[in-house]
Design a protein around this motif. Sequence first.
Motif, PDB file in Angstrom:
ATOM      1  N   GLY A  45     -68.040  82.591  63.278  1.00  0.00           N
ATOM      2  CA  GLY A  45     -66.721  82.154  62.811  1.00  0.00           C
ATOM      3  C   GLY A  45     -65.920  81.436  63.877  1.00  0.00           C
ATOM      4  O   GLY A  45     -66.121  81.646  65.072  1.00  0.00           O
ATOM      5  N   GLY A  46     -65.005  80.612  63.431  1.00  0.00           N
ATOM      6  CA  GLY A  46     -64.114  79.861  64.323  1.00  0.00           C
ATOM      7  C   GLY A  46     -64.567  78.432  64.522  1.00  0.00           C
ATOM      8  O   GLY A  46     -65.770  78.132  64.473  1.00  0.00           O
ATOM      9  N   PRO A  51     -62.142  80.597  71.827  1.00  0.00           N
ATOM     10  CA  PRO A  51     -63.584  80.599  71.578  1.00  0.00           C
ATOM     11  C   PRO A  51     -63.899  80.313  70.106  1.00  0.00           C
ATOM     12  O   PRO A  51     -63.085  80.604  69.225  1.00  0.00           O
ATOM     13  N   PHE A  52     -65.031  79.762  69.859  1.00  0.00           N
ATOM     14  CA  PHE A  52     -65.486  79.529  68.476  1.00  0.00           C
ATOM     15  C   PHE A  52     -66.998  79.690  68.443  1.00  0.00           C
ATOM     16  O   PHE A  52     -67.690  79.534  69.452  1.00  0.00           O
ATOM     17  N   SER A  92     -62.281  82.137  61.324  1.00  0.00           N
ATOM     18  CA  SER A  92     -61.642  82.502  62.589  1.00  0.00           C
ATOM     19  C   SER A  92     -62.653  83.222  63.476  1.00  0.00           C
ATOM     20  O   SER A  92     -63.605  83.848  62.980  1.00  0.00           O
ATOM     21  N   TYR A  93     -62.411  83.131  64.762  1.00  0.00           N
ATOM     22  CA  TYR A  93     -63.321  83.790  65.704  1.00  0.00           C
ATOM     23  C   TYR A  93     -62.893  85.243  65.894  1.00  0.00           C
ATOM     24  O   TYR A  93     -61.736  85.535  66.193  1.00  0.00           O
ATOM     25  N   VAL A  94     -63.813  86.149  65.688  1.00  0.00           N
ATOM     26  CA  VAL A  94     -63.538  87.580  65.921  1.00  0.00           C
ATOM     27  C   VAL A  94     -64.664  88.105  66.816  1.00  0.00           C
ATOM     28  O   VAL A  94     -65.843  87.903  66.508  1.00  0.00           O
ATOM     29  N   ASP A  95     -64.283  88.789  67.891  1.00  0.00           N
ATOM     30  CA  ASP A  95     -65.286  89.336  68.819  1.00  0.00           C
ATOM     31  C   ASP A  95     -66.029  90.513  68.181  1.00  0.00           C
ATOM     32  O   ASP A  95     -65.576  91.071  67.170  1.00  0.00           O
TER      33      ASP A  95
END
Length: 393
Positions: free
Chosen positions: A54-55, A65-66, A108-111
Amino acid sequence: MRHRATPFLHVLACAPVAALVAASSALSAHAQSAATPTQAKPDPYVVAIDAGHGGSADNNRPDQPFDPGVVAPNGLQEKDVTLDVAKRLAALLKADSVEVVMTRTDDSYVDIGPRMQAAIDAGAQLFVSIHFNSFTDSSTGGALVLYPNDASLPFAQVMSDAVAKQLQQRYGIADDGVQSKPDLWVHATMPAVTVEGAYMTNPREAHLLEDGAFRDELAQAIRDGIEKQAPQITTLAAQIAQWNATHRPAPHARTTGAAASSFTEDTGGSAGGTLLRWAITLALLAALWRWRRRVVPTVRWTYMQIHDALGDRPTHMGTQARRRARAARGRGREVALTGYGLTLATSWCSDTPLSERLGSVQRRRKSARRRAVLQRAARPAPTRRSVYDELWF
Ligand SMILES: [Zn+2]
């Protein structure tokens, strides 16, 4: 024709009583249901769905980050397909009354850490991560299920079987079974699996992934795997449906999100309604008693009108004759009314006939009046000629 009047009279006489009886029985039934302790809504089964990657790259925020994941030769990005399949799966699970926790719902970027933490915080009982595989050899294909620890192996096996069953025969996706991947989802507190539904580097499988029907099939396969691992979902779905059917939210409850608060409003409204209905019933009874002398002639008059309107009179008579006939019928009806009333009254008291009880009441009243007169007579009363003049009754 008089026998035709009997059901009408009964109906007229019984209608208010029947209404009151029905109202009071309905009220008591309602009171009973309100008195029974309200059953709590069954807790839904909670499943976390993780759409992998995501991202997007943002030139305005170069530090952001993406992670698009694998990019297929046809331009398809893994992050988009995982999110789409995750949403389809969520809809299927929600239809079965499962509470779904999504680790991301948009691009969206999620860790990795926050993803698992979100699932733990929501009390997820199963964790399913959706990904698609890649390999340098584009001919490699198949569906693989990864698991982080031994505790997740049974779930991984069930999931692998469900996915293979759905995709192998129909789409020719090979069953690659399960594989341990201990470095992924190391902090999982619940059975966790990663479903690699197909290879994005395989042109045929990447082409299938463009198809909405294939994505639906994959989502259904994962849903089947989850529900095979947790068969209580089916039981809970039935219980929740039953609970919802008996606890419909009140029409004035606008907040759909807060089920608990709307339920409280509902019960509060019902309690108020019960009180109001009781008050109305009591007021009606009091009014009937207060104006009973007017109610009885009104009911009798209404009955006469209905009976007359139904044509129970000879049409060839003149006005005078008709009036006389009506008066005669009226007298006859008064007698009949008394008879019907007595029959009705006594029919409600089969054990002790009301006529007998009324008779004893009348006898007691008569003797009381007689005693009163005799007592008055005992006092000096010069104007009275004889005590027995008053005892004519
Ligand atoms: Zn991936």
